[in-house]
Design a protein around this motif. Structure first.
Motif, PDB file in Angstrom:
ATOM      1  N   LEU A 109      29.804  73.739  73.781  1.00  0.00           N
ATOM      2  CA  LEU A 109      30.696  74.830  74.172  1.00  0.00           C
ATOM      3  C   LEU A 109      31.049  75.724  72.990  1.00  0.00           C
ATOM      4  O   LEU A 109      31.179  76.939  73.135  1.00  0.00           O
TER       5      LEU A 109
ATOM      6  N   SER B 288      30.189  79.678  72.841  1.00  0.00           N
ATOM      7  CA  SER B 288      31.247  80.675  72.627  1.00  0.00           C
ATOM      8  C   SER B 288      30.953  81.532  71.404  1.00  0.00           C
ATOM      9  O   SER B 288      31.266  82.723  71.395  1.00  0.00           O
TER      10      SER B 288
ATOM     11  N   GLY C 279      30.530  85.446  71.883  1.00  0.00           N
ATOM     12  CA  GLY C 279      31.440  86.280  71.121  1.00  0.00           C
ATOM     13  C   GLY C 279      30.693  87.253  70.230  1.00  0.00           C
ATOM     14  O   GLY C 279      31.077  88.407  70.070  1.00  0.00           O
TER      15      GLY C 279
END
Length: 58
Positions: A41, A45, A49
């Motif tokens: 995860l 991310s 991002g």
């Protein structure tokens, strides 16, 4: 998620010291799964991002 991995690792260590091998092994497996899930995860991310910071490509 990382907090859960650390918690289960501590439970596994305590159970191992006290001689509860089955509980320690199970907690160790859960900690490993939580840590791997955290890493996946985290990488996702980071990628998402980074993609958002680049802006739309036209």
């Amino acid at each position: 998620m990382l907090r859960w991995a650390i918690l289960f690792a501590i439970v596994a260590l305590i159970a191992g010291v006290l001689g509860f091998g089955g509980i320690g092994g199970m907690a160790s497996d859960i900690a490993r799964i939580c840590f791997v899930l955290f890493l996946v995860l985290f990488v996702v991310s980071l990628v998402m991002g980074r993609r958002a910071l680049d802006g739309p490509t036209i």
